[in-house]
Write a protein that holds these residues in place. Structure first.
Motif, PDB file in Angstrom:
ATOM      1  N   VAL A 117      50.619  45.635  49.457  1.00 42.00           N
ATOM      2  CA  VAL A 117      51.455  45.753  50.657  1.00 42.00           C
ATOM      3  C   VAL A 117      50.645  46.327  51.817  1.00 42.00           C
ATOM      4  CG1 VAL A 117      53.429  46.971  51.657  1.00 42.00           C
ATOM      5  CG2 VAL A 117      53.636  45.876  49.413  1.00 42.00           C
ATOM      6  N   GLU A 118      49.864  47.359  51.555  1.00 44.06           N
ATOM      7  CA  GLU A 118      49.045  47.946  52.616  1.00 44.06           C
ATOM      8  C   GLU A 118      47.990  46.962  53.098  1.00 44.06           C
ATOM      9  OE1 GLU A 118      47.601  51.351  55.026  1.00 44.06           O
ATOM     10  OE2 GLU A 118      49.493  50.473  54.322  1.00 44.06           O
ATOM     11  N   ARG A 119      47.445  46.212  52.197  1.00 40.38           N
ATOM     12  CA  ARG A 119      46.443  45.189  52.535  1.00 40.38           C
ATOM     13  C   ARG A 119      47.035  44.183  53.519  1.00 40.38           C
ATOM     14  NH1 ARG A 119      43.872  41.658  47.564  1.00 40.38           N
ATOM     15  NH2 ARG A 119      42.776  40.050  48.781  1.00 40.38           N
ATOM     16  N   ALA A 120      48.246  43.729  53.273  1.00 37.92           N
ATOM     17  CA  ALA A 120      48.909  42.789  54.174  1.00 37.92           C
ATOM     18  C   ALA A 120      49.315  43.460  55.477  1.00 37.92           C
ATOM     19  CB  ALA A 120      50.129  42.182  53.489  1.00 37.92           C
ATOM     20  N   ASP A 121      49.757  44.707  55.385  1.00 36.11           N
ATOM     21  CA  ASP A 121      50.213  45.425  56.571  1.00 36.11           C
ATOM     22  C   ASP A 121      49.077  45.639  57.567  1.00 36.11           C
ATOM     23  OD1 ASP A 121      52.752  46.145  57.356  1.00 36.11           O
ATOM     24  OD2 ASP A 121      52.530  48.248  56.827  1.00 36.11           O
ATOM     25  N   LEU A 122      47.864  45.825  57.063  1.00 33.07           N
ATOM     26  CA  LEU A 122      46.715  46.093  57.931  1.00 33.07           C
ATOM     27  C   LEU A 122      46.073  44.828  58.496  1.00 33.07           C
ATOM     28  CD1 LEU A 122      44.919  48.916  55.879  1.00 33.07           C
ATOM     29  CD2 LEU A 122      46.276  49.176  57.970  1.00 33.07           C
ATOM     30  N   ASP A 123      46.389  43.695  57.933  1.00 36.36           N
ATOM     31  CA  ASP A 123      45.767  42.433  58.341  1.00 36.36           C
ATOM     32  C   ASP A 123      46.509  41.870  59.552  1.00 36.36           C
ATOM     33  OD1 ASP A 123      44.745  39.857  58.594  1.00 36.36           O
ATOM     34  OD2 ASP A 123      44.626  39.533  56.430  1.00 36.36           O
ATOM     35  N   PRO A 124      45.871  41.781  60.721  1.00 39.35           N
ATOM     36  CA  PRO A 124      46.576  41.315  61.919  1.00 39.35           C
ATOM     37  C   PRO A 124      47.019  39.862  61.838  1.00 39.35           C
ATOM     38  CG  PRO A 124      44.220  41.444  62.335  1.00 39.35           C
ATOM     39  CD  PRO A 124      44.459  42.084  60.988  1.00 39.35           C
ATOM     40  N   ARG A 125      46.477  39.111  60.885  1.00 37.28           N
ATOM     41  CA  ARG A 125      46.853  37.704  60.740  1.00 37.28           C
ATOM     42  C   ARG A 125      48.181  37.542  60.022  1.00 37.28           C
ATOM     43  NH1 ARG A 125      41.523  36.073  57.523  1.00 37.28           N
ATOM     44  NH2 ARG A 125      42.274  37.936  56.422  1.00 37.28           N
ATOM     45  N   VAL A 126      48.652  38.589  59.356  1.00 37.92           N
ATOM     46  CA  VAL A 126      49.842  38.507  58.505  1.00 37.92           C
ATOM     47  C   VAL A 126      51.089  38.917  59.276  1.00 37.92           C
ATOM     48  CG1 VAL A 126      50.959  39.424  56.428  1.00 37.92           C
ATOM     49  CG2 VAL A 126      48.486  38.937  56.419  1.00 37.92           C
ATOM     50  N   HIS A 127      52.140  38.114  59.158  1.00 36.86           N
ATOM     51  CA  HIS A 127      53.412  38.408  59.806  1.00 36.86           C
ATOM     52  C   HIS A 127      54.505  38.792  58.814  1.00 36.86           C
ATOM     53  CE1 HIS A 127      52.709  36.408  63.955  1.00 36.86           C
ATOM     54  NE2 HIS A 127      51.543  36.591  63.358  1.00 36.86           N
ATOM     55  N   VAL A 128      54.445  38.282  57.588  1.00 39.44           N
ATOM     56  CA  VAL A 128      55.514  38.510  56.628  1.00 39.44           C
ATOM     57  C   VAL A 128      54.944  38.463  55.214  1.00 39.44           C
ATOM     58  CG1 VAL A 128      56.125  36.051  56.614  1.00 39.44           C
ATOM     59  CG2 VAL A 128      57.821  37.738  55.872  1.00 39.44           C
ATOM     60  N   MET A 129      55.534  39.249  54.305  1.00 39.44           N
ATOM     61  CA  MET A 129      55.140  39.270  52.895  1.00 39.44           C
ATOM     62  C   MET A 129      56.263  38.707  52.047  1.00 39.44           C
ATOM     63  SD  MET A 129      53.726  43.182  52.815  1.00 39.44           S
ATOM     64  CE  MET A 129      53.552  43.898  54.459  1.00 39.44           C
ATOM     65  N   LEU A 130      55.899  37.820  51.136  1.00 37.97           N
ATOM     66  CA  LEU A 130      56.852  37.228  50.210  1.00 37.97           C
ATOM     67  C   LEU A 130      56.525  37.713  48.803  1.00 37.97           C
ATOM     68  CD1 LEU A 130      59.140  35.277  49.473  1.00 37.97           C
ATOM     69  CD2 LEU A 130      57.418  33.456  49.320  1.00 37.97           C
ATOM     70  N   GLY A 139      55.609  53.751  45.102  1.00 38.76           N
ATOM     71  CA  GLY A 139      54.925  52.464  45.135  1.00 38.76           C
ATOM     72  C   GLY A 139      55.866  51.335  45.498  1.00 38.76           C
ATOM     73  N   PHE A 140      57.044  51.313  44.895  1.00 39.52           N
ATOM     74  CA  PHE A 140      58.008  50.256  45.188  1.00 39.52           C
ATOM     75  C   PHE A 140      58.539  50.377  46.621  1.00 39.52           C
ATOM     76  CE2 PHE A 140      59.158  50.682  40.417  1.00 39.52           C
ATOM     77  CZ  PHE A 140      57.975  50.062  40.065  1.00 39.52           C
ATOM     78  N   ALA A 141      58.722  51.621  47.080  1.00 38.77           N
ATOM     79  CA  ALA A 141      59.250  51.850  48.423  1.00 38.77           C
ATOM     80  C   ALA A 141      58.278  51.428  49.513  1.00 38.77           C
ATOM     81  CB  ALA A 141      59.621  53.325  48.600  1.00 38.77           C
ATOM     82  N   SER A 142      57.029  51.141  49.163  1.00 35.37           N
ATOM     83  CA  SER A 142      56.086  50.645  50.162  1.00 35.37           C
ATOM     84  C   SER A 142      56.605  49.360  50.800  1.00 35.37           C
ATOM     85  CB  SER A 142      54.707  50.408  49.537  1.00 35.37           C
ATOM     86  OG  SER A 142      54.753  49.387  48.547  1.00 35.37           O
ATOM     87  N   LEU A 143      57.436  48.621  50.081  1.00 37.03           N
ATOM     88  CA  LEU A 143      58.022  47.397  50.622  1.00 37.03           C
ATOM     89  C   LEU A 143      58.982  47.700  51.769  1.00 37.03           C
ATOM     90  CD1 LEU A 143      58.691  45.870  47.132  1.00 37.03           C
ATOM     91  CD2 LEU A 143      57.206  44.808  48.853  1.00 37.03           C
ATOM     92  N   LEU A 144      59.706  48.790  51.659  1.00 35.78           N
ATOM     93  CA  LEU A 144      60.624  49.199  52.721  1.00 35.78           C
ATOM     94  C   LEU A 144      59.876  49.816  53.897  1.00 35.78           C
ATOM     95  CD1 LEU A 144      63.533  49.778  53.781  1.00 35.78           C
ATOM     96  CD2 LEU A 144      63.409  51.954  52.548  1.00 35.78           C
ATOM     97  N   HIS A 145      58.876  50.642  53.589  1.00 38.17           N
ATOM     98  CA  HIS A 145      58.199  51.402  54.631  1.00 38.17           C
ATOM     99  C   HIS A 145      57.039  50.666  55.276  1.00 38.17           C
ATOM    100  CE1 HIS A 145      60.669  54.857  53.804  1.00 38.17           C
ATOM    101  NE2 HIS A 145      60.369  54.797  52.525  1.00 38.17           N
ATOM    102  N   ALA A 146      56.673  49.503  54.778  1.00 40.81           N
ATOM    103  CA  ALA A 146      55.671  48.682  55.457  1.00 40.81           C
ATOM    104  C   ALA A 146      56.148  48.357  56.864  1.00 40.81           C
ATOM    105  CB  ALA A 146      55.438  47.390  54.678  1.00 40.81           C
TER     106      ALA A 146
END
Length: 341
Positions: free
Chosen positions: A72-85, A151-158
């Protein structure tokens, strides 16, 4: 310098690609980390995080929250990423904690993540703390389970939107993960619920009342009953529910529409809406629920369930748990009742 008014729909340009972007000339973020419990793939503006233990119903291990947080953090930091599935490979999304480890073996597993020896996550420490013949330390238990929750809450707090695609089954600890996502889309026949409230479990994430309201949450947790995807949509737990053979197509449409939005707009919308959710006391709900989850595993009834599972196997203990409620055959049709926590 080129004026943005000269480019059609310039607001749809990605952070990293727009002329004059702070990322112009900078290398693309690369991380080749291999995970034990999931896979990570960036597809344009969409990151796909997929639980990858299909032979075990994508059951949760001590690796799962650590790896999910990293992804989740990897996707959150990547400026190319808009959404995580987030989804699960195989017959279902996630069947909860791997209780062939946590129940039958008294938490004693050699397959934990690296670097846990001698910490609160050490399987030997937790096995000792879950021995019915010894004194239970609730804070040693909380120190472990709260790490899963964080760890699971990272999805909410991203900062960026997270979408859970549910199929087959999303039960027990699997719902702790799914309910932290911003959006849930599911198949009509998905089995969703928390049967372990019947014995040996309370949903540690504490998200049920926040997602479907007080009465419906109590209806679920007072009985341990499950609902299907259609009812999940009717109750507001899922934003959409579709026939199983349409789920992939409909999910791609949803995340594709989200991905067209400017990433900063998505972040602002999520943070603004999360402020209301957090004001409801999500953090307190998770803390209290995690403590009670530990308590539920150390009551007379909880010890009886644990010792029965260790004696006859978790599958048989679950049969004895669920048969009086009339849904054991339903659980068996899902194929993953031996993994529910």
């Amino acid at each position: 310098m080129e004026h943005s008014g000269d480019r059609p729909a310039a607001w749809q340009e990605n952070w990293a690609d727009a002329p004059g972007s702070p990322w112009a000339g900078r290398p693309s973020p690369e991380d080749e980390r291999a995970y034990r419990t999931l896979t990570y793939e960036r597809d344009g503006r969409i990151v796909r995080i997929t639980f990858n233990r299909p032979e075990r119903g994508n059951a949760i291990t001590t690796d799962t929250p650590v790896e999910l947080t990293h992804a989740v953090e990897r996707a959150d930091l990547d400026p190319r990423v808009h959404v995580m599935l987030l989804s699960g490979r195989g017959k279902g999304f996630c069947g909860g904690y791997d209780l062939q480890v946590f129940a039958e073996n008294g938490f004693d597993s050699a397959d934990g993540p690296d670097g846990v020896a001698g910490t609160v996550l050490d399987p030997g420490v937790q096995a000792s703390n879950h021995d019915p013949q010894r004194t239970w330390d609730p804070m040693a238990d909380y120190a472990m389970m709260s790490r899963f929750n964080r760890g699971f809450a990272s999805l909410l707090h991203a900062n960026k939107p997270t979408v859970a695609k549910l199929h087959g089954f999303a039960v027990a600890g699997g719902t702790d993960i799914a309910l932290y996502c911003d959006q849930i889309i599911c198949a009509d026949d998905t089995k969703i619920g928390y049967p372990p409230t019947r014995v040996w479990g309370i949903p540690a994430a504490g998200m049920w009342a926040h997602r479907i309201g007080d009465q419906r949450a109590k209806r679920m947790l007072f009985t341990g009953d499950c609902i299907d995807g259609k009812q999940a949509q009717e109750w507001g737990l899922a934003v959409e529910s579709w026939p199983a053979d349409e789920l992939d197509e409909r999910t791609e449409d949803l995340v594709g529409r989200i991905a067209m939005m400017p990433v900063n707009q998505l972040m602002m919308a999520k943070l603004a809406l999360n402020s209301a959710l957090l004001a409801q006391g999500v953090a307190n709900s998770g803390m209290i629920s995690t403590v009670f989850d530990g308590v539920s595993r150390h009551t007379r009834e909880g010890y009886a369930f644990q010792q029965r599972a260790a004696t006859v196997g978790f599958r048989e203990a679950v049969r004895e748990r669920d048969e009086p409620f009339g849904d054991h055959k339903q659980a068996r049709s899902g194929g993953e009742e031996s993994r529910e926590s």
